[in-house]
Design a protein around this motif. Structure first.
Motif, PDB file in Angstrom:
ATOM      1  N   ARG A 106       0.824  -1.210   0.000  1.00  0.00           N
ATOM      2  CA  ARG A 106       0.000   0.000   0.000  1.00  0.00           C
ATOM      3  C   ARG A 106       0.860   1.262   0.000  1.00  0.00           C
ATOM      4  NH1 ARG A 106      -3.471  -3.170   3.380  1.00  0.00           N
ATOM      5  NH2 ARG A 106      -2.360  -2.458   5.242  1.00  0.00           N
TER       6      ARG A 106
ATOM      7  N   LEU B 264       2.360   1.939  -3.417  1.00  0.00           N
ATOM      8  CA  LEU B 264       1.361   2.510  -4.328  1.00  0.00           C
ATOM      9  C   LEU B 264       1.184   4.004  -4.065  1.00  0.00           C
ATOM     10  CD1 LEU B 264      -1.415  -0.252  -4.370  1.00  0.00           C
ATOM     11  CD2 LEU B 264       0.244   0.273  -6.171  1.00  0.00           C
ATOM     12  N   GLU B 265       1.154   4.387  -2.777  1.00  0.00           N
ATOM     13  CA  GLU B 265       1.016   5.804  -2.425  1.00  0.00           C
ATOM     14  C   GLU B 265       2.221   6.616  -2.895  1.00  0.00           C
ATOM     15  OE1 GLU B 265      -1.281   7.754  -0.966  1.00  0.00           O
ATOM     16  OE2 GLU B 265      -2.742   6.135  -1.007  1.00  0.00           O
TER      17      GLU B 265
ATOM     18  N   ARG C 112       5.033  17.771  -3.592  1.00  0.00           N
ATOM     19  CA  ARG C 112       4.188  17.909  -4.791  1.00  0.00           C
ATOM     20  C   ARG C 112       3.605  19.312  -4.890  1.00  0.00           C
ATOM     21  NH1 ARG C 112      -0.980  14.063  -5.428  1.00  0.00           N
ATOM     22  NH2 ARG C 112      -1.533  15.193  -3.532  1.00  0.00           N
TER      23      ARG C 112
ATOM     24  N   ARG D  34       4.320   5.921  -5.351  1.00  0.00           N
ATOM     25  CA  ARG D  34       4.333   6.026  -6.811  1.00  0.00           C
ATOM     26  C   ARG D  34       3.284   7.007  -7.305  1.00  0.00           C
ATOM     27  NH1 ARG D  34       5.207  -0.350  -7.026  1.00  0.00           N
ATOM     28  NH2 ARG D  34       7.479  -0.389  -7.249  1.00  0.00           N
ATOM     29  N   LYS D  35       2.136   7.026  -6.654  1.00  0.00           N
ATOM     30  CA  LYS D  35       1.076   7.950  -7.052  1.00  0.00           C
ATOM     31  C   LYS D  35       1.504   9.393  -6.837  1.00  0.00           C
ATOM     32  CE  LYS D  35      -2.614   8.298  -4.459  1.00  0.00           C
ATOM     33  NZ  LYS D  35      -3.888   7.929  -3.792  1.00  0.00           N
ATOM     34  N   LEU D  36       2.175   9.653  -5.711  1.00  0.00           N
ATOM     35  CA  LEU D  36       2.607  11.014  -5.396  1.00  0.00           C
ATOM     36  C   LEU D  36       3.804  11.454  -6.225  1.00  0.00           C
ATOM     37  CD1 LEU D  36       2.176  10.872  -1.526  1.00  0.00           C
ATOM     38  CD2 LEU D  36       0.897  12.353  -3.084  1.00  0.00           C
ATOM     39  N   CYS D  37       4.531  10.488  -6.797  1.00  0.00           N
ATOM     40  CA  CYS D  37       5.743  10.820  -7.562  1.00  0.00           C
ATOM     41  C   CYS D  37       5.538  10.708  -9.070  1.00  0.00           C
ATOM     42  CB  CYS D  37       6.896   9.908  -7.143  1.00  0.00           C
ATOM     43  SG  CYS D  37       7.437  10.120  -5.439  1.00  0.00           S
ATOM     44  N   ILE D  38       4.295  10.527  -9.518  1.00  0.00           N
ATOM     45  CA  ILE D  38       4.042  10.358 -10.952  1.00  0.00           C
ATOM     46  C   ILE D  38       4.554  11.551 -11.753  1.00  0.00           C
ATOM     47  CG2 ILE D  38       2.206  10.347 -12.693  1.00  0.00           C
ATOM     48  CD1 ILE D  38       0.652   8.455 -10.870  1.00  0.00           C
ATOM     49  N   SER D  39       4.185  12.753 -11.312  1.00  0.00           N
ATOM     50  CA  SER D  39       4.571  13.943 -12.082  1.00  0.00           C
ATOM     51  C   SER D  39       5.621  14.797 -11.382  1.00  0.00           C
ATOM     52  CB  SER D  39       3.322  14.800 -12.352  1.00  0.00           C
ATOM     53  OG  SER D  39       2.708  15.159 -11.127  1.00  0.00           O
TER      54      SER D  39
ATOM     55  N   ARG E  48       3.565  14.870  -0.149  1.00  0.00           N
ATOM     56  CA  ARG E  48       2.474  15.783  -0.553  1.00  0.00           C
ATOM     57  C   ARG E  48       2.956  17.225  -0.544  1.00  0.00           C
ATOM     58  NH1 ARG E  48      -0.518  12.270   3.186  1.00  0.00           N
ATOM     59  NH2 ARG E  48      -1.583  10.682   1.933  1.00  0.00           N
TER      60      ARG E  48
ATOM     61  N   CYS F 115      10.719   1.429  -4.732  1.00  0.00           N
ATOM     62  CA  CYS F 115      10.242   2.399  -5.726  1.00  0.00           C
ATOM     63  C   CYS F 115      11.391   3.046  -6.493  1.00  0.00           C
ATOM     64  CB  CYS F 115       9.404   3.473  -5.038  1.00  0.00           C
ATOM     65  SG  CYS F 115       7.796   2.880  -4.447  1.00  0.00           S
TER      66      CYS F 115
END
Length: 235
Positions: free
Chosen positions: A34, A37-38, A202, A40-45, A199, A104
């Motif tokens: 989990r 996944l968090e 980001r 990778r989601k926060l580091c996509i862009s 966060r 990651c």
């Protein structure tokens, strides 16, 4: 082997212990999945080129200087000095955080002003975490210089893409001048601290990108503005 009813009764505690151990391992695996996944989601862009961690009161409770010499691991997250009986306790979620970052592909570096460099490495080795560290800066000095050396060692040109975790505010103030995203660790590094810092990073990255786009108009719009100014200046 349990051959009689009494033997089976004797085996029950051992079976329950093994079952609980398997459940704990499954829970840890799910938590790490989990968290990955968090991350990778926060580091996509928003690129994170490295995560830099302090040692004392960030990764563990205690001062690693006091644990040179013979030490034994008394629990998954505890090491005891055999002479003084002092205990150094790794914060519970540190292995989860470090393993997830490594999985990651985000480099982990250590920045500490402790003079006990070899002791620090040995302690992390005993906890099974030393192999996850890509760069070490463990020596007396300013954390700002530690971060510069880490950037150079990892080939990072923009330190604004680095996250730094420390328990001391003055270290955070020094390092923030380099553009890093700094996070104040109050009660040890955990998943919430990591996700909050990601966060924040980001938000900072997007705000900076907006500012850059604001002050850098496209060449086409610049040309149009120039043409309008020329029209207005004609008699």
């Amino acid at each position: 082997m349990c051959s009689s009813n009494s033997d089976r009764d004797d085996c029950q505690p051992g079976r329950a212990k093994r079952q609980r151990s398997e459940e704990v391992n499954n829970e840890n695996g799910n938590d790490e999945h989990r968290l990955k996944l968090e991350i990778r989601k926060l580091c996509i862009s928003d690129i994170v080129e490295a995560v830099v961690l302090d040692l004392d009161d960030t990764l563990w409770r205690g001062n690693c200087e006091h644990f040179s010499g013979a030490c034994v691991r008394t629990a998954a997250t505890e090491i005891q000095h055999t002479m003084s009986r002092a205990t150094l306790a790794l914060y519970p979620e540190v292995p989860l955080v470090m393993n997830a970052l490594s999985a990651c592909g985000i480099p982990i570096a250590i920045a500490s002003a402790s003079p006990a460099s070899e002791t620090a490495r040995h302690l992390l080795m005993q906890f099974g975490l030393a192999a996850l560290v890509s760069h070490w800066e463990v020596h007396p000095g300013c954390k700002k210089e530690h971060l510069k050396a880490i950037g150079k060692g990892l080939g990072i040109s923009a330190l604004r893409n680095v996250l730094f975790f420390d328990d001391l505010q003055h270290n955070l103030r020094d390092v923030s001048s380099l553009g890093c995203t700094c996070y104040h660790v109050r009660k040890g590094l955990g998943t919430q601290e990591l996700l909050s810092a990601l966060r924040d990073h980001r938000s900072r990255s997007r705000a900076a990108a907006s500012m850059r786009s604001w002050f850098k108009p496209s060449s086409q719009s610049s040309t149009n503005v120039f043409r309008e100014q020329c029209k207005e200046s004609r008699p």
